[in-house]
Enzyme design. Structure first.
Site, short mmCIF file in Angstrom:
data_model
loop_
_atom_site.label_atom_id
_atom_site.label_comp_id
_atom_site.label_asym_id
_atom_site.label_seq_id
_atom_site.Cartn_x
_atom_site.Cartn_y
_atom_site.Cartn_z
CG HIS A 127 38.50 42.87 38.57
ND1 HIS A 127 38.08 43.71 39.57
CD2 HIS A 127 38.20 41.62 39.00
CE1 HIS A 127 37.56 43.01 40.56
NE2 HIS A 127 37.61 41.73 40.24
P1 AMP Z 1 36.86 39.60 42.41
O1 AMP Z 1 36.31 38.62 43.39
O2 AMP Z 1 36.14 39.54 41.10
O3 AMP Z 1 36.97 40.98 42.97
O4 AMP Z 1 38.32 39.09 42.06
C1 AMP Z 1 39.49 39.70 42.51
C2 AMP Z 1 40.66 38.95 41.93
O5 AMP Z 1 41.84 39.67 42.23
C3 AMP Z 1 40.85 37.55 42.53
O6 AMP Z 1 40.89 36.61 41.47
C4 AMP Z 1 42.18 37.64 43.29
O7 AMP Z 1 42.93 36.45 43.17
C5 AMP Z 1 42.87 38.79 42.61
N1 AMP Z 1 43.75 39.56 43.49
C6 AMP Z 1 43.50 39.94 44.75
N2 AMP Z 1 44.49 40.73 45.21
C7 AMP Z 1 45.39 40.85 44.20
C8 AMP Z 1 46.61 41.53 44.06
N3 AMP Z 1 47.09 42.29 45.05
N4 AMP Z 1 47.28 41.44 42.89
C9 AMP Z 1 46.77 40.69 41.87
N5 AMP Z 1 45.61 40.03 41.94
C10 AMP Z 1 44.92 40.09 43.10
#
Ligand code: AMP
Ligand code: ZN
Length: 211
Positions: A127
């Site tokens: 992502h």
């Molecule tokens: P990373 O640390 O790069 O893996 O970032 C993961 C991102 O996903 C973070 O910014 C979270 O706020 C976001 N996140 C976590 N769980 C969810 C979810 N269920 N739906 C949408 N965003 C999420």
């Protein structure tokens, strides 16, 4: 969904108090969000099917709003291809990463955004973060949240693309280096201000936010 989200936010707060995780950015957002639907780190893939979060999509990618935004504007661009994380990127993904970058830039209305990847992501499925640089959000609660977007732990999308283009592979910081980024003392990302603690920093950054 809103009730579900509030419930999950409460669980997240409880988990935050209960657990002192050792890894770099294992925020307990996922597990609390969907407790009964598989491992929490798979929550982003589920989110790409949530109409409340999906912003746009094409045959290659889905754009969602980050469920726990760490700034006023925070989107995630996910490929439809099952690529687990930035760690499994090879030069074969170059065109896809360029497309994700382009889509991310199109989301931006003005300056003051950052587009990039976390060196050690906590959530599965590659992502790309597209985030405004205000860092003004109630979801920014911990030093790890702060440092993951304001230190070299956040790697610009262009850097990744350039590395793939010039050397055919990407170079991510080591585990120890990531740990150092996460443990760095808090510092304002816009000036030299060194806050005493998180509430102090959150108050301070408001002076950089243009209303
Ligand atoms: P990373 O640390 O790069 O893996 O970032 C993961 C991102 O996903 C973070 O910014 C979270 O706020 C976001 N996140 C976590 N769980 C969810 C979810 N269920 N739906 C949408 N965003 C999420
Ligand atoms: Zn400042």
């Amino acid at each position: 969904m809103l009730i579900h989200k509030n419930f999950n936010q409460q669980v997240e707060n409880i988990l935050l108090k209960m657990t002192k995780r050792k890894s770099t950015d294992k925020t307990p957002e996922g597990p609390s969000k969907r407790p009964n639907t598989g491992h929490w780190s798979g929550g982003l893939v589920a989110a790409t099917e949530d109409p409340k979060l999906v912003v746009s999509s094409d045959n290659l990618i889905t754009v969602i709003k980050d469920g726990y935004p760490k700034a006023k504007h925070h989107y995630l661009v996910l490929p439809k291809e099952n690529i687990s994380s930035i760690k499994s990127i090879t030069k074969d993904h170059l065109d896809l990463l360029k497309h994700m970058d382009k889509v991310g830039r199109e989301l931006i209305q003005d300056v003051g955004f950052k587009i990039g990847y976390h060196a050690e992501p906590s959530m599965q499925r590659l992502h790309l973060h597209v985030i405004s640089d205000d860092m003004d959000s109630p979801c920014v609660k911990t030093k790890k949240h702060w440092n993951s977007f304001t230190t070299e732990f956040f790697i610009d999308s262009k850097v990744i693309i350039d590395q793939l283009q010039s050397g055919g592979k990407i170079k991510l910081p080591s585990k120890d280096q990531c740990k150092e980024y996460m443990e760095r003392p808090l510092k304002c990302h816009k000036c030299d201000y060194v806050p005493k603690h998180m509430p102090d920093l959150k108050k301070h950054i408001l002076k950089h936010v243009i209303p």
